[in-house]
Design an enzyme around this catalytic site. Structure first.
Site, short mmCIF file in Angstrom:
data_model
loop_
_atom_site.label_atom_id
_atom_site.label_comp_id
_atom_site.label_asym_id
_atom_site.label_seq_id
_atom_site.Cartn_x
_atom_site.Cartn_y
_atom_site.Cartn_z
N HIS A 91 0.82 -1.22 0.00
CA HIS A 91 0.00 0.00 0.00
C HIS A 91 0.86 1.28 0.00
O HIS A 91 1.98 1.29 0.51
CB HIS A 91 -0.87 -0.03 1.26
CG HIS A 91 -1.89 1.05 1.32
ND1 HIS A 91 -1.78 2.15 2.12
CD2 HIS A 91 -3.07 1.18 0.65
CE1 HIS A 91 -2.85 2.92 1.98
NE2 HIS A 91 -3.64 2.35 1.08
N GLU A 117 1.70 -7.15 2.72
CA GLU A 117 0.30 -7.14 3.13
C GLU A 117 -0.14 -8.59 3.31
O GLU A 117 0.38 -9.48 2.64
CB GLU A 117 -0.57 -6.47 2.06
CG GLU A 117 -0.31 -4.97 1.96
CD GLU A 117 -1.22 -4.26 0.97
OE1 GLU A 117 -2.32 -4.76 0.68
OE2 GLU A 117 -0.80 -3.20 0.48
N SER A 140 -4.59 -5.31 -1.37
CA SER A 140 -5.83 -4.54 -1.44
C SER A 140 -6.41 -4.43 -2.85
O SER A 140 -7.63 -4.36 -3.00
CB SER A 140 -5.62 -3.15 -0.87
OG SER A 140 -4.55 -2.49 -1.52
N ASP A 199 0.91 -6.10 7.18
CA ASP A 199 -0.21 -5.16 7.21
C ASP A 199 -1.45 -5.96 6.80
O ASP A 199 -1.59 -6.35 5.64
CB ASP A 199 0.07 -4.02 6.22
CG ASP A 199 -1.13 -3.08 6.06
OD1 ASP A 199 -2.25 -3.44 6.52
OD2 ASP A 199 -0.96 -2.01 5.47
N HIS A 227 -6.79 -5.85 5.08
CA HIS A 227 -7.90 -6.51 4.37
C HIS A 227 -8.12 -7.96 4.78
O HIS A 227 -9.03 -8.61 4.26
CB HIS A 227 -7.67 -6.43 2.85
CG HIS A 227 -7.65 -5.02 2.36
ND1 HIS A 227 -8.78 -4.35 1.96
CD2 HIS A 227 -6.64 -4.14 2.26
CE1 HIS A 227 -8.46 -3.12 1.61
NE2 HIS A 227 -7.17 -2.96 1.78
N LYS A 250 -12.09 -1.22 7.74
CA LYS A 250 -12.64 -2.16 6.76
C LYS A 250 -13.58 -3.13 7.48
O LYS A 250 -14.72 -2.76 7.76
CB LYS A 250 -11.48 -2.79 6.00
CG LYS A 250 -10.63 -1.64 5.37
CD LYS A 250 -9.40 -2.04 4.73
CE LYS A 250 -8.41 -0.91 4.49
NZ LYS A 250 -8.87 0.28 3.80
C1 LIG Z 1 -3.20 -2.38 2.95
C2 LIG Z 1 -3.62 -1.08 3.55
N1 LIG Z 1 -2.90 -0.57 4.56
C3 LIG Z 1 -3.24 0.59 5.12
C4 LIG Z 1 -4.32 1.31 4.68
C5 LIG Z 1 -4.63 2.62 5.33
O1 LIG Z 1 -5.55 2.42 6.34
P1 LIG Z 1 -6.49 3.62 6.80
O2 LIG Z 1 -7.58 3.72 5.78
O3 LIG Z 1 -6.96 3.20 8.15
O4 LIG Z 1 -5.65 4.85 6.85
C6 LIG Z 1 -5.10 0.80 3.63
C7 LIG Z 1 -6.29 1.44 3.09
O5 LIG Z 1 -6.92 2.28 3.27
C8 LIG Z 1 -4.73 -0.42 3.05
O6 LIG Z 1 -5.44 -0.93 2.04
#
Ligand SMILES: Cc1ncc(COP(=O)(O)O)c(C=O)c1O
Length: 386
Positions: A139, A177, A181, A205, A208, A237
């Site tokens: 991301h 991740e 995403s 991370d 999702h 989410k």
């Molecule tokens: C993989 C991933 N990490 C972090 C984030 C950021 O999270 P937040 O929306 O809580 O700032 C997102 C998306 O929004 C994401 O898809």
């Protein structure tokens, strides 16, 4: 000297906007009613919402709303300060404890967004001379922090262990991740854990995956039966709310409490929100019917869509359909919109050139019939453009 006209800034802004326009990549904020429901409204027209990340249908759930209201009764409105001043309430403490027990870590550090949690981790931990290895499709919050950090950042090919091994030339922080995403595919976490066991820390991370995968929704790592050194979970989410946490051991928790700037210098999330988030954990753990419903929807999705070019099989509610050129993705998305389906055409720079796609997300609030309808309208749209 007078700088009132700022010609350099003006020119920069005008040029950047024009370049976006010429590439057909201008983005727009639209006012959407019911964006957190299966049916949304835009300029009075109704659409089935295939664009939200509200995988478990909690973003507009009445039980969760009541919990948040109860949180306000108990704790009032805002937190009033950052966590190290006076902003850390018993509601925040309970949330941290619930996260640790659920996910099997000693410490959880709260943030107001996943974006800030990722930035805080990378900026807080890494110094000049360190090596940061990231999956190429991570991301933007992770990529941007890596590029701006004093560490050397290298990107390994998506989910490619050989590519990672070649880059793993010294002690490193490896970040992936759990569920990607834009593609909805899973990271090979068991293999990554093995590769990083002695030479690196593994951070996952799981924005999702949390809530969606695993018996009680514990996410990708539980699903793959591994424990990373650091786990980032976000609440925007499957939790149906917002905010994030970094899960880690005692030492890292102590360190982040001192040095994670987005935690130290930012107002704590409202205590009522922390209270609602703790309630959401209970719902995610016990209301497994939400995950079962997602399973059924995914089954129907496969049945209806697997015959189309660009279909991608995923184990998650993120369903990309690869269409290639940005203009084609926009065209098909517009046609589907005209038939009452709201889904997003994902274009560069969010995804690599030539991989523009429709990103369809399923939530447990959808009906099987809504997915069937989407497939039949998609078929018509594709026939029209080919
Ligand atoms: C993989 C991933 N990490 C972090 C984030 C950021 O999270 P937040 O929306 O809580 O700032 C997102 C998306 O929004 C994401 O898809």
């Amino acid at each position: 000297m007078i700088f009132s006209t700022m010609p350099a800034f003006k020119a920069r802004i005008a040029n950047a906007l024009e370049a976006r326009r010429q590439k057909g990549l201008t983005r727009q904020v639209r006012t959407i009613e019911g964006g957190n429901q299966a049916k949304l409204f835009h300029q009075k027209d109704g659409y089935v919402n295939f664009s939200s990340n509200d995988y478990l249908g909690l973003a507009n759930d009445k039980e969760l709303s009541l919990a948040w209201q109860k949180g306000i009764e108990l704790y009032g409105n805002g937190s009033g300060a950052s966590p190290l001043v006076t902003g850390f309430s018993p509601a925040h403490q309970n949330l941290e404890t619930a996260l640790c027990e659920w996910l099997g870590f000693s410490r959880a550090i709260l943030f107001s967004s996943g974006f800030s949690a990722n930035q805080a981790l990378i900026f807080g931990l890494l110094e000049k001379g360190d090596l940061l290895l990231q999956d190429k499709l991570n991301h933007a919050s992770l990529m941007e922090a890596g590029q701006l950090s004093p560490a050397t950042m290298k990107r390994f090919l998506h989910n490619d262990l050989n590519s990672l091994k070649k880059l793993l030339t010294q002690e490193a922080l490896v970040i992936t991740e759990g569920v990607f995403s834009m593609d909805g595919d899973l990271s090979p976490l068991a293999e990554l854990r093995a590769v990083t066991k002695d030479h690196a820390w593994l951070a996952v991370d799981d924005a999702h995956g949390i809530g969606v995968l695993g018996e009680q929704g514990q996410g990708s790592c539980h699903y793959a039966n591994i424990k990373p050194d650091i786990l980032i979970v976000t609440f925007g989410k499957a939790f149906g709310l917002s905010g994030a946490a970094i899960l880690c051991n005692e030492e890292v928790g102590d360190y982040l409490t001192q040095f994670a700037r987005h935690h130290v210098y930012s107002t704590a999330i409202p205590p009522s929100q922390a209270y609602a988030l703790t309630h959401a954990i209970g719902m995610i753990q016990t209301q497994s019917w939400r995950r079962e419903k997602l399973g059924e929807l995914q089954h129907i999705y496969r049945e209806c869509f697997s015959r189309f070019d660009g279909y991608v099989e995923t184990e998650t509610p993120i369903k990309p359909i690869l269409l290639g050129e940005a203009s084609l993705a926009i065209d098909v998305a517009e046609q589907l919109k005209s038939k009452g389906h709201w889904l997003t055409a994902i274009r560069p720079p969010t995804v690599p050139n030539g991989t523009a796609r429709l990103r369809i997300t399923l939530t447990s609030n959808h009906t099987l019939e809504q997915v069937r309808q989407l497939a039949s309208c998609f078929e018509e749209a594709i026939e029209r453009v080919s």
